[in-house]
Scaffold this motif. Structure first.
Motif, PDB file in Angstrom:
ATOM      1  N   ARG A   1      64.063  56.261  91.514  1.00  0.00           N
ATOM      2  CA  ARG A   1      65.203  56.131  92.423  1.00  0.00           C
ATOM      3  C   ARG A   1      66.499  56.380  91.668  1.00  0.00           C
ATOM      4  O   ARG A   1      66.651  55.971  90.509  1.00  0.00           O
ATOM      5  N   LEU A   2      67.458  57.036  92.343  1.00  0.00           N
ATOM      6  CA  LEU A   2      68.780  57.279  91.795  1.00  0.00           C
ATOM      7  C   LEU A   2      69.803  56.460  92.572  1.00  0.00           C
ATOM      8  O   LEU A   2      69.759  56.412  93.815  1.00  0.00           O
ATOM      9  N   VAL A   3      70.726  55.784  91.858  1.00  0.00           N
ATOM     10  CA  VAL A   3      71.800  55.019  92.486  1.00  0.00           C
ATOM     11  C   VAL A   3      73.124  55.486  91.893  1.00  0.00           C
ATOM     12  O   VAL A   3      73.200  55.933  90.735  1.00  0.00           O
ATOM     13  N   ASP A   4      74.182  55.386  92.683  1.00  0.00           N
ATOM     14  CA  ASP A   4      75.488  55.786  92.169  1.00  0.00           C
ATOM     15  C   ASP A   4      76.159  54.596  91.486  1.00  0.00           C
ATOM     16  O   ASP A   4      75.563  53.522  91.327  1.00  0.00           O
ATOM     17  N   SER A   5      77.417  54.801  91.107  1.00  0.00           N
ATOM     18  CA  SER A   5      78.125  53.755  90.344  1.00  0.00           C
ATOM     19  C   SER A   5      78.379  52.506  91.164  1.00  0.00           C
ATOM     20  O   SER A   5      78.605  51.431  90.600  1.00  0.00           O
TER      21      SER A   5
ATOM     22  N   VAL B   1      59.839  54.745  97.009  1.00  0.00           N
ATOM     23  CA  VAL B   1      60.592  54.622  95.752  1.00  0.00           C
ATOM     24  C   VAL B   1      62.051  54.302  96.040  1.00  0.00           C
ATOM     25  O   VAL B   1      62.664  53.422  95.402  1.00  0.00           O
ATOM     26  N   MET B   2      62.643  55.011  97.017  1.00  0.00           N
ATOM     27  CA  MET B   2      64.044  54.734  97.359  1.00  0.00           C
ATOM     28  C   MET B   2      64.200  53.354  97.975  1.00  0.00           C
ATOM     29  O   MET B   2      65.228  52.708  97.825  1.00  0.00           O
ATOM     30  N   HIS B   3      63.171  52.877  98.641  1.00  0.00           N
ATOM     31  CA  HIS B   3      63.269  51.574  99.316  1.00  0.00           C
ATOM     32  C   HIS B   3      63.248  50.414  98.326  1.00  0.00           C
ATOM     33  O   HIS B   3      64.091  49.501  98.416  1.00  0.00           O
ATOM     34  N   ASP B   4      62.287  50.406  97.378  1.00  0.00           N
ATOM     35  CA  ASP B   4      62.173  49.241  96.490  1.00  0.00           C
ATOM     36  C   ASP B   4      62.542  49.526  95.037  1.00  0.00           C
ATOM     37  O   ASP B   4      62.548  48.618  94.203  1.00  0.00           O
ATOM     38  N   GLY B   5      62.810  50.799  94.717  1.00  0.00           N
ATOM     39  CA  GLY B   5      63.238  51.112  93.363  1.00  0.00           C
ATOM     40  C   GLY B   5      62.132  51.160  92.334  1.00  0.00           C
ATOM     41  O   GLY B   5      62.400  51.386  91.141  1.00  0.00           O
ATOM     42  N   ARG B   6      60.915  50.959  92.761  1.00  0.00           N
ATOM     43  CA  ARG B   6      59.802  50.978  91.791  1.00  0.00           C
ATOM     44  C   ARG B   6      59.287  52.410  91.629  1.00  0.00           C
ATOM     45  O   ARG B   6      58.899  53.045  92.611  1.00  0.00           O
TER      46      ARG B   6
ATOM     47  N   ALA C   1      71.234  56.953  96.014  1.00  0.00           N
ATOM     48  CA  ALA C   1      71.721  58.325  96.157  1.00  0.00           C
ATOM     49  C   ALA C   1      70.603  59.333  96.354  1.00  0.00           C
ATOM     50  O   ALA C   1      70.833  60.469  96.767  1.00  0.00           O
ATOM     51  N   GLY C   2      69.400  58.941  96.050  1.00  0.00           N
ATOM     52  CA  GLY C   2      68.283  59.886  96.188  1.00  0.00           C
ATOM     53  C   GLY C   2      67.152  59.543  95.242  1.00  0.00           C
ATOM     54  O   GLY C   2      66.948  58.374  94.883  1.00  0.00           O
TER      55      GLY C   2
ATOM     56  N   ARG D   1      67.711  62.286 102.190  1.00  0.00           N
ATOM     57  CA  ARG D   1      66.991  62.980 103.258  1.00  0.00           C
ATOM     58  C   ARG D   1      65.984  63.960 102.673  1.00  0.00           C
ATOM     59  O   ARG D   1      65.476  64.835 103.361  1.00  0.00           O
ATOM     60  N   LEU D   2      65.722  63.819 101.385  1.00  0.00           N
ATOM     61  CA  LEU D   2      64.738  64.616 100.644  1.00  0.00           C
ATOM     62  C   LEU D   2      65.084  66.099 100.652  1.00  0.00           C
ATOM     63  O   LEU D   2      64.213  66.962 100.709  1.00  0.00           O
ATOM     64  N   ARG D   3      66.406  66.383 100.572  1.00  0.00           N
ATOM     65  CA  ARG D   3      66.870  67.746 100.399  1.00  0.00           C
ATOM     66  C   ARG D   3      67.223  67.950  98.930  1.00  0.00           C
ATOM     67  O   ARG D   3      67.766  67.038  98.270  1.00  0.00           O
ATOM     68  N   TYR D   4      66.923  69.139  98.444  1.00  0.00           N
ATOM     69  CA  TYR D   4      67.118  69.416  97.025  1.00  0.00           C
ATOM     70  C   TYR D   4      68.605  69.493  96.694  1.00  0.00           C
ATOM     71  O   TYR D   4      69.395  70.186  97.367  1.00  0.00           O
TER      72      TYR D   4
END
Length: 597
Positions: A148-152, A116-121, A157-158, A73-76
């Motif tokens: 883009r950040l992804v979890d395990s 960036v979060m949508h396609d990871g590029r 994730a953001g 949600r683009l919160r720090y």
């Protein structure tokens, strides 16, 4: 158009607790253990080397670039110390909040982060604006890269952001670009201001030139012609220009022709009288009332949100010719020191063009008055009972140059009539003065009873011996009603035209000698019987055109269809209407017709 957008530090927002937002503190991680290592042990994979984690933490927190982690949600979630320092907010003030909440004066393309979060590029973007700390740069800029950040589990994730400030090199480029535009502006002023010779046109060109490049509205006020100091007299609005959006709101300021001066005893008047720039930004309502004594214009400025004014005196050779007034309104920036420098140089260049126009207009007026004093009105020409004459004088099409063309009719004591047409080389006061000199000389010689060729010979020698530098062409026709003859002589002038009783237009062949003032005077004359009709004398402006052989102009003249019995006024008006259009020189015409008793 550049505006003063210097970064200023606004009041920083309160921390999360004060603002009603509370960020959950990050759970402490003991050195030597981590959730990652515990998970690795549970899955049977080798544990993560915590030394690498400490090393990465040191790199991120010690780097001279901004680093931030934001959720979906683009919160720090995290900002590094460098980002906290360059924005003027502690790291804790960011947690759980969006950029708009903590940095409202920063423009960031949030859609890029969502992409960036949508396609990871990964993507790059330029972020601009102001933070909560002072900055020497007009606009702060950062080149940011987003990942883009992804979890395990592979869930998004953001996004992680890395921003490098590029304000200094960008400021340098902006300054170079702005300097180039300002130089181009000043260079183009030479070709766009002062293109004509009239004062009103020069003022209008100046006002229109600075809008909208340097101001939203502009006016040119001139000092009265009989004063050289703005201290002693009010100014008069000579030109006004505004960008379209302000035209209606500032209509009350357009008082062209009215005296609009600035209040006596004020710093404004003293600065202008001394030839100094006067500048005022963020003008209040009370200040408007003191600057503009009349309330309607002041109210118009307030309504149109005019907030900044710059006045540049128009000074040439130490004389204050007037004032260039610049105003900015609405969202336009205030006038900067650089704007003042550009306005000063522009005003200096415009003042030189304006001074030339003022001098030319003054000389033009003097020449015109002198010429009018010397050229008798058609109804005031000297007449004998046996000759009817009338004349016309017409300046060049633009009316800007008064030449040395003249005509004259002398009723001599012995009953004869001398017709004179002449053209002095050049224009202006000097040509008008030379015309007066030639006219007086020819009158004196004619009254002495000399023949036309003798008149030209004596006049040529007298002018050459006097050192007078302006030569002139001249044509004389002496009519003697007693013997019904005409005697012609020419000093380099075009031949006259006979409008015969049958309506034909014929060139009169006359021996042509050198122009007067050359000192080469050898003149001949020709005597012909008076045969009725109308004799038309003219100067070269009637038939001569640039780039065209003179024979074509003479052919147009002799090809006219005129009625010899028409009034002379009608004949001359017809000739001018059909031939004078497009002439670059002034024109003198003289028509004569014998009147039988």
């Amino acid at each position: 158009m550049d505006r003063d957008t210097s970064s200023r530090r606004p009041a920083a927002p309160a921390g999360p607790a004060a603002s009603g937002l509370t960020a959950a503190p990050a759970a402490p991680v003991a050195r030597g253990t981590s959730t990652a290592s515990a998970a690795s042990a549970a899955e049977g994979t080798p544990p993560v080397d915590l030394g690498y984690i400490d090393m990465l933490r040191g790199i991120v927190e010690g780097a001279a670039v901004g680093f931030a982690v934001l959720d979906t949600r683009l919160r720090y979630l995290y900002v590094n110390p460098h980002m906290a320092r360059m924005t003027g907010l502690p790291a804790a003030a960011y947690l759980g909040r969006t950029q708009r909440e903590v940095l409202p004066h920063i423009q960031r393309p949030d859609q890029v982060l969502r992409d960036v979060m949508h396609d990871g590029r990964p993507r790059e973007a330029i972020v601009t604006g102001r933070t909560w700390v002072d900055s020497p740069y007009q606009v702060r800029e950062w080149r940011c890269v987003y990942h883009r950040l992804v979890d395990s589990t592979g869930k998004v994730a953001g996004v992680a952001a890395v921003g490098l400030e590029i304000s200094e090199p960008q400021q340098y480029l902006y300054e170079l670009e702005r300097a180039h535009r300002r130089l181009a502006l000043l260079d183009s002023a030479a070709s766009r201001i002062g293109t004509g010779t009239d004062v009103a046109g020069t003022c209008r060109e100046l006002a229109e030139f600075v809008v909208p490049e340097l101001a939203d509205a502009a006016g040119v006020e001139l000092s009265p012609p009989d004063t050289a100091s703005a201290r002693r007299a009010p100014t008069r609005l000579a030109a006004y220009a505004t960008r379209p959006g302000l035209a209606t709101g500032l209509a009350a300021l357009d008082a062209r022709g009215e005296l609009v001066g600035w209040p006596r005893g004020t710093g404004t008047r003293r600065n202008l009288a001394a030839g100094r720039i006067w500048r005022r930004n963020a003008i209040t309502a009370a200040q408007w009332r003191s600057l503009i004594p009349r309330w309607p214009p002041a109210r118009a400025c307030l309504t149109a949100r005019v907030h900044s004014v710059l006045l540049a005196p128009l000074v040439s050779d130490g004389r204050v010719l007037g004032i260039l007034l610049l105003a900015r309104a609405g969202d336009s920036g205030s006038f900067s020191n650089e704007d003042a420098t550009v306005a000063r140089e522009l005003a200096a260049r415009a003042a030189r063009a304006l001074d030339r126009a003022v001098r030319f207009e003054r000389e033009h007026t003097m020449a015109l008055e002198l010429q009018r004093a010397l050229l008798a009105e058609p109804g005031q020409l000297q007449q004998h009972a046996g000759v009817e004459t009338t004349a016309r004088y017409r300046p060049a099409d633009d009316g800007s140059m008064i030449g040395g063309d003249w005509y004259d009719v002398l009723a001599l004591p012995d009953g004869r009539t001398m017709l004179v047409i002449g053209d002095v080389m050049g224009h202006g006061v000097d040509a008008a003065v030379a015309m007066s000199h030639y006219r007086s000389t020819l009158r004196a010689l004619a009254l002495a009873g000399l023949s036309p060729r003798r008149i030209l010979q004596h006049a040529d020698r007298m002018v050459a011996d006097s050192g007078f530098e302006r030569v002139a062409t001249c044509f004389l026709a002496l009519g003697d009603s007693d013997v019904a003859t005409l005697t012609y002589a020419s000093a380099g002038h075009l031949p006259p035209v006979w409008l015969t009783p049958q309506g034909d237009m014929e060139l009169v062949p006359v021996p042509v000698g050198p122009p007067l003032g050359s000192g080469l005077g050898r003149y001949e004359q020709r005597v012909t019987p008076e045969r009725g009709g109308v004799l038309l004398l003219y100067t070269d402006g009637l038939v001569e055109r640039r780039g065209e052989d003179i024979d074509r102009g003479l052919a147009r003249l002799t090809g006219l269809s005129l009625c010899p019995t028409d009034p002379l006024d009608k004949i001359l008006d017809t000739v001018l209407a059909r031939l004078a259009g497009g002439s670059e020189d002034d024109i003198a015409l003289l028509a004569a017709r014998a009147v039988r008793g």
